[in-house]
Scaffold this motif. Sequence first.
Motif, short mmCIF file in Angstrom:
data_model
loop_
_atom_site.label_atom_id
_atom_site.label_comp_id
_atom_site.label_asym_id
_atom_site.label_seq_id
_atom_site.Cartn_x
_atom_site.Cartn_y
_atom_site.Cartn_z
N ALA A 1 28.97 29.35 27.75
CA ALA A 1 29.04 30.53 28.53
C ALA A 1 27.33 30.87 29.12
O ALA A 1 26.53 30.30 28.27
N VAL A 2 27.17 31.07 30.04
CA VAL A 2 25.79 31.52 30.60
C VAL A 2 25.24 32.52 29.79
O VAL A 2 24.09 32.41 29.34
N ASP A 3 25.83 33.51 29.35
CA ASP A 3 25.63 34.39 28.47
C ASP A 3 26.59 34.77 27.27
O ASP A 3 27.65 35.24 27.86
N ASP A 4 26.35 34.39 26.08
CA ASP A 4 27.54 34.58 25.22
C ASP A 4 27.61 35.90 24.54
O ASP A 4 28.30 35.96 23.73
N MET A 5 26.85 36.65 25.08
CA MET A 5 26.90 38.27 24.72
C MET A 5 26.80 38.32 23.08
O MET A 5 27.35 39.34 22.35
N GLY A 6 26.43 37.26 22.44
CA GLY A 6 26.02 37.36 21.11
C GLY A 6 27.11 37.06 20.07
O GLY A 6 27.15 37.08 19.14
N TYR A 7 28.06 36.55 20.89
CA TYR A 7 29.39 36.05 20.21
C TYR A 7 28.85 34.65 19.81
O TYR A 7 28.63 33.91 20.23
N GLU A 8 29.90 34.27 18.54
CA GLU A 8 29.81 32.83 18.29
C GLU A 8 31.03 32.39 18.93
O GLU A 8 32.20 32.39 18.40
N ILE A 9 31.09 31.50 19.61
CA ILE A 9 32.28 31.08 20.51
C ILE A 9 32.72 29.96 20.01
O ILE A 9 31.89 28.80 20.15
N ASP A 10 34.06 29.29 19.65
CA ASP A 10 34.48 28.28 19.19
C ASP A 10 35.59 27.75 19.98
O ASP A 10 36.10 26.66 19.62
N GLU A 11 36.04 28.47 20.98
CA GLU A 11 37.06 28.02 21.74
C GLU A 11 37.06 28.35 23.24
O GLU A 11 36.51 29.47 23.50
N ALA A 12 37.40 27.41 24.22
CA ALA A 12 37.39 28.00 25.72
C ALA A 12 38.86 27.53 26.10
O ALA A 12 39.32 26.37 26.10
N GLU A 13 39.68 28.43 26.72
CA GLU A 13 40.70 28.39 26.96
C GLU A 13 40.94 28.22 28.38
O GLU A 13 40.36 28.88 29.31
N VAL A 14 41.22 27.07 29.04
CA VAL A 14 41.41 26.59 30.31
C VAL A 14 42.57 26.14 30.66
O VAL A 14 43.31 25.26 30.10
N ILE A 15 43.46 26.67 31.83
CA ILE A 15 44.58 25.84 32.40
C ILE A 15 44.28 25.82 33.94
O ILE A 15 43.83 26.71 34.66
N TYR A 16 44.40 24.27 34.23
CA TYR A 16 44.45 24.12 35.55
C TYR A 16 45.78 24.16 36.13
O TYR A 16 46.90 23.85 35.56
N TRP A 17 46.00 24.87 37.24
CA TRP A 17 47.28 25.00 37.89
C TRP A 17 47.37 24.24 39.17
O TRP A 17 46.43 24.11 39.96
N GLY A 18 48.77 23.58 39.51
CA GLY A 18 48.77 22.93 40.64
C GLY A 18 50.07 22.38 40.77
O GLY A 18 51.15 23.10 40.24
N ARG A 19 50.31 21.27 41.33
CA ARG A 19 51.57 20.82 41.46
C ARG A 19 51.65 19.22 40.96
O ARG A 19 50.58 18.55 41.24
N CYS A 20 52.54 18.95 40.15
CA CYS A 20 52.58 17.47 39.47
C CYS A 20 52.93 16.48 40.61
O CYS A 20 53.70 16.89 41.45
N PRO A 21 52.52 15.05 40.23
CA PRO A 21 53.17 14.11 41.21
C PRO A 21 54.59 14.15 41.43
O PRO A 21 54.72 13.85 42.83
N GLU A 22 55.51 14.56 40.74
CA GLU A 22 56.97 14.34 41.15
C GLU A 22 57.10 15.48 42.25
O GLU A 22 57.84 15.12 43.30
N CYS A 23 56.47 16.67 41.89
CA CYS A 23 56.83 17.81 42.88
C CYS A 23 56.23 17.40 44.23
O CYS A 23 56.68 17.93 45.07
N ARG A 24 54.97 16.83 44.29
CA ARG A 24 54.37 16.54 45.39
C ARG A 24 55.01 15.45 46.15
O ARG A 24 55.31 15.76 47.53
N SER A 25 55.84 14.46 45.65
CA SER A 25 56.27 13.50 46.38
C SER A 25 57.67 14.14 46.87
O SER A 25 58.21 13.59 47.80
N GLN A 26 58.20 15.12 46.00
CA GLN A 26 59.53 15.66 46.57
C GLN A 26 59.26 16.69 47.69
O GLN A 26 60.04 16.44 48.69
N ALA A 27 58.04 17.15 47.87
CA ALA A 27 57.56 17.99 49.07
C ALA A 27 57.29 17.04 50.02
O ALA A 27 57.77 17.62 51.41
N ARG A 28 57.07 15.86 50.02
CA ARG A 28 56.73 14.91 51.00
C ARG A 28 57.94 14.58 51.75
O ARG A 28 58.04 14.24 52.92
N GLY A 29 59.12 14.20 50.76
CA GLY A 29 60.08 13.39 51.18
C GLY A 29 61.31 14.27 51.99
O GLY A 29 61.18 15.47 52.30
#
Length: 141
Positions: A113-141
């Motif tokens: 974090a740019v500024d941790d606000m004084g917290y002791e941070i031990d985890e960062a939760e990140v979820i990337y959203w998108g389309r999986c290869p299978e759904c991408r190829s179905q969209a093309r087909g």
Amino acid sequence: MPTDPADLLRQRGYRVTGQRLTVLRAVSGEPHMTADAVAETVRAEMGSISIQAVYDVLGVLVDVGLIRRIQPAGSPARFEARVSDNHHHVICRICGRVADVDCAAGSAPCLTAVDDMGYEIDEAEVIYWGRCPECRSQARG
Ligand SMILES: [Zn+2]
Ligand SMILES: [Zn+2]
């Protein structure tokens, strides 16, 4: 710190039950399972178990740190036994498939974090959203 699941449960004051170990095995066998899928797997192995009982056991296992709960927006919670490396997830918006993604850079937690606000941070939760290869190829087909 003991790595034996039974030891971990005992250490936290939980009894070691067949149900708890079976649920843990199910989650270890297939990452990112929903509670419904866990219930199905457990039923195949040990007969009937209510979905509420499955939720209770999953809660205990999350509490002792044997499994991790992922709660993507708009989808049921997923459970996995790959804990403590703070890895992230990529989720398909169309079919809901979940895959592991390693930390973006450096060691966990990878988001400083740019500024941790004084917290002791031990985890960062990140979820990337998108389309999986299978759904991408179905969209093309
Ligand atoms: Zn997909
Ligand atoms: Zn994962």
